[in-house]
Design an enzyme around this catalytic site. Structure first.
Site, PDB file in Angstrom:
ATOM      1  N   GLN A  30       1.359  -1.168   0.268  1.00 11.66           N
ATOM      2  CA  GLN A  30       0.110  -0.018  -0.181  1.00 11.66           C
ATOM      3  C   GLN A  30       0.736   1.252  -0.269  1.00 11.66           C
ATOM      4  O   GLN A  30       2.339   1.473   0.291  1.00 11.66           O
ATOM      5  CB  GLN A  30      -1.054  -0.011   1.398  1.00 11.66           C
ATOM      6  CG  GLN A  30      -0.098   0.077   2.621  1.00 11.66           C
ATOM      7  CD  GLN A  30      -0.853  -0.891   3.698  1.00 11.66           C
ATOM      8  OE1 GLN A  30      -2.198  -1.249   3.373  1.00 11.66           O
ATOM      9  NE2 GLN A  30       0.373  -1.400   4.682  1.00 11.66           N
ATOM     10  N   ASP A 137       0.132 -11.937   6.879  1.00  7.81           N
ATOM     11  CA  ASP A 137      -1.436 -12.143   6.300  1.00  7.81           C
ATOM     12  C   ASP A 137      -2.473 -12.595   7.370  1.00  7.81           C
ATOM     13  O   ASP A 137      -1.709 -13.757   7.353  1.00  7.81           O
ATOM     14  CB  ASP A 137      -2.262 -12.480   4.548  1.00  7.81           C
ATOM     15  CG  ASP A 137      -2.961 -12.431   4.137  1.00  7.81           C
ATOM     16  OD1 ASP A 137      -3.519 -13.509   3.503  1.00  7.81           O
ATOM     17  OD2 ASP A 137      -3.976 -11.583   4.849  1.00  7.81           O
ATOM     18  N   ASP A 156      -8.372  -5.038  13.441  1.00  6.72           N
ATOM     19  CA  ASP A 156      -8.190  -3.713  12.939  1.00  6.72           C
ATOM     20  C   ASP A 156      -7.301  -3.817  11.767  1.00  6.72           C
ATOM     21  O   ASP A 156      -6.314  -3.029  12.132  1.00  6.72           O
ATOM     22  CB  ASP A 156      -7.765  -3.598  14.487  1.00  6.72           C
ATOM     23  CG  ASP A 156      -6.758  -1.767  14.688  1.00  6.72           C
ATOM     24  OD1 ASP A 156      -5.963  -1.626  14.911  1.00  6.72           O
ATOM     25  OD2 ASP A 156      -7.968  -1.125  13.791  1.00  6.72           O
ATOM     26  N   SER A 157      -8.191  -3.670  10.826  1.00  2.41           N
ATOM     27  CA  SER A 157      -8.318  -4.067   9.253  1.00  2.41           C
ATOM     28  C   SER A 157      -7.869  -2.272   8.684  1.00  2.41           C
ATOM     29  O   SER A 157      -9.057  -2.107   9.480  1.00  2.41           O
ATOM     30  CB  SER A 157      -8.830  -4.919   9.241  1.00  2.41           C
ATOM     31  OG  SER A 157     -10.439  -4.503   8.409  1.00  2.41           O
ATOM     32  N   ASP A 159     -10.121  -1.148   5.017  1.00  2.00           N
ATOM     33  CA  ASP A 159     -11.566  -1.289   4.673  1.00  2.00           C
ATOM     34  C   ASP A 159     -11.277  -2.284   3.947  1.00  2.00           C
ATOM     35  O   ASP A 159     -10.277  -2.945   3.666  1.00  2.00           O
ATOM     36  CB  ASP A 159     -11.963  -0.450   3.837  1.00  2.00           C
ATOM     37  CG  ASP A 159     -12.312   1.513   4.564  1.00  2.00           C
ATOM     38  OD1 ASP A 159     -12.176   2.643   4.205  1.00  2.00           O
ATOM     39  OD2 ASP A 159     -12.584   0.620   6.041  1.00  2.00           O
TER      40      ASP A 159
HETATM   41  N1  SAM Z   1      -7.702   2.211  12.127  1.00  2.00           N
HETATM   42  C1  SAM Z   1      -7.487   1.865  11.435  1.00  2.00           C
HETATM   43  C2  SAM Z   1      -8.996   1.313  10.304  1.00  2.00           C
HETATM   44  O1  SAM Z   1      -9.867   1.986  11.255  1.00  2.00           O
HETATM   45  O2  SAM Z   1      -9.155   1.655   9.332  1.00  2.00           O
HETATM   46  C3  SAM Z   1      -6.866   0.710  10.648  1.00  2.00           C
HETATM   47  C4  SAM Z   1      -5.534   0.885  12.168  1.00  2.00           C
HETATM   48  S1  SAM Z   1      -3.930   0.066  11.442  1.00  2.00           S
HETATM   49  C5  SAM Z   1      -3.574   1.418  10.452  1.00  2.00           C
HETATM   50  C6  SAM Z   1      -4.916  -1.071   9.433  1.00  2.00           C
HETATM   51  C7  SAM Z   1      -4.452  -2.313   9.034  1.00  2.00           C
HETATM   52  O3  SAM Z   1      -4.288  -3.233   8.588  1.00  2.00           O
HETATM   53  C8  SAM Z   1      -3.088  -1.929   8.298  1.00  2.00           C
HETATM   54  O4  SAM Z   1      -1.379  -1.262   9.266  1.00  2.00           O
HETATM   55  C9  SAM Z   1      -2.569  -2.455   7.488  1.00  2.00           C
HETATM   56  O5  SAM Z   1      -1.526  -3.000   7.068  1.00  2.00           O
HETATM   57  C10 SAM Z   1      -3.340  -3.805   8.004  1.00  2.00           C
HETATM   58  N2  SAM Z   1      -4.145  -4.854   6.879  1.00  2.00           N
HETATM   59  C11 SAM Z   1      -4.684  -5.212   6.070  1.00  2.00           C
HETATM   60  N3  SAM Z   1      -4.796  -6.240   5.372  1.00  2.00           N
HETATM   61  C12 SAM Z   1      -4.307  -7.472   6.418  1.00  2.00           C
HETATM   62  C13 SAM Z   1      -3.983  -8.305   6.100  1.00  2.00           C
HETATM   63  N4  SAM Z   1      -4.880  -9.400   5.117  1.00  2.00           N
HETATM   64  N5  SAM Z   1      -3.134  -9.131   7.114  1.00  2.00           N
HETATM   65  C14 SAM Z   1      -2.947  -8.155   8.051  1.00  2.00           C
HETATM   66  N6  SAM Z   1      -2.938  -6.816   8.077  1.00  2.00           N
HETATM   67  C15 SAM Z   1      -3.828  -6.250   7.116  1.00  2.00           C
END
Ligand code: SAM
Length: 284
Positions: A30, A137, A156-157, A159
């Site tokens: 990203q 992942d 805590d992902s 979208d």
């Molecule tokens: N509080 C934020 C929100 O509500 O949008 C999200 C917090 S945190 C920054 C979201 C995290 O999810 C990111 O660091 C991203 O890299 C991670 N992420 C996205 N897809 C993922 C996956 N398939 N497995 C693990 N982490 C993932």
């Protein structure tokens, strides 16, 4: 004055002034950008979407963590999926009763950059001996995790687009169910009821979770910098009901100072507006 702008819907934009862009990088997963402003302090975006800022991160991180512990004050093992900024882990690690926290974050850069630019959420996490950081992942992680491994899973992902998509699938929720023990609770970032695109994601997630967990509920909080400010978490469980089984006294005995969450607000958060309740039960 520079402006960061996020498109909340086809006809809605949200802008925040900033003094300086601190960092910008396209990782294999990203686009990550860090900014420093006045009102919201340092903040970072992923693929142009607001993730975390110094001013309102306490709201989100209180509300993703404390309702589960107030429902089951005996939680000892926690899996965080995503959460690369460290704020969710920070709140979990405040519970001395917790013995093991795993954070499965796909993009190590998010965590490393937050350690440098956003110490409010990321500092001290890696140094806590109870913490295990897995940069992979989240779906792959739960697939390879034995049954009944955790008391609590916090999703805590981002979208359900791009790398985040796999964390909103029936397969993922089924794996979470299997990996949780009999008292297990799943809390997931459950989007928002207000703008059509987020409301569609909210409904889809709720339908999938409802088909897997015996107890499912949704709670709300006010998150100024997320689209519409009206944002939700899902609460799914194998045996605990977040209202009937709320243990307010036990939670208050933890003596945790919180700026947003309290056990009265806990009850209120599950009292949803009619249009949200209707959207959650409608199948289409
Ligand atoms: N509080 C934020 C929100 O509500 O949008 C999200 C917090 S945190 C920054 C979201 C995290 O999810 C990111 O660091 C991203 O890299 C991670 N992420 C996205 N897809 C993922 C996956 N398939 N497995 C693990 N982490 C993932």
């Amino acid at each position: 004055m520079n402006w960061y702008t996020e498109q909340w819907s086809g006809e809605t934009k949200f802008s925040i002034a900033y003094d300086k862009q601190l960092y910008s990088e396209k990782t294999p997963f990203q686009q990550i950008d860090f900014y420093k402003g006045n009102e919201f302090g340092t903040f970072f975006t992923l693929d142009g979407l607001m993730m975390v800022n110094e001013k309102d991160e306490f709201i989100y991180h209180d509300m993703i963590v404390h309702p589960a512990f107030a429902t089951n004050p005996g939680i000892k093992s926690v899996l965080i999926i995503g959460g690369g900024d460290g704020g969710t882990a920070r709140e979990v690690l405040r519970y001395r009763i917790v013995e093991k926290v795993v954070m499965a974050e796909i993009d190590e850069q998010v965590f490393r950059l937050c350690q440098e630019y956003l110490p409010i959420t990321a500092s001290g996490i890696e140094e806590d001996s109870r913490m295990e950081l897995r940069f992979e992942d989240g779906l792959a992680y739960v697939r390879n995790t034995p049954d009944q491994s955790f008391d609590l899973i916090l999703v805590d992902s981002t979208d359900p687009i791009s790398v985040g998509e796999g964390l909103f699938t029936t397969e993922f929720y089924k794996e979470c169910y299997r990996v949780l023990n009999k008292h297990g609770i799943l809390i997931n970032q459950h989007e928002s009821p207000y703008f059509a695109e987020y409301a569609a994601n909210m409904k889809k997630a709720h339908q999938k979770i409802k088909a897997i967990f015996p107890i499912t509920n949704v709670y709300q909080y006010h998150m100024p910098t997320y689209p519409s400010g009206h944002w939700l978490f899902g609460f799914a469980s194998k045996s605990y009901d977040p209202l009937q089984d709320l243990q307010a006294e036990a939670w208050n005995k933890f003596g945790l100072e919180t700026k947003y969450y309290n056990t009265d607000l806990h009850r209120g958060a599950f009292a949803l507006p009619n249009y949200v309740k209707e959207a959650l039960v409608r199948d289409e």
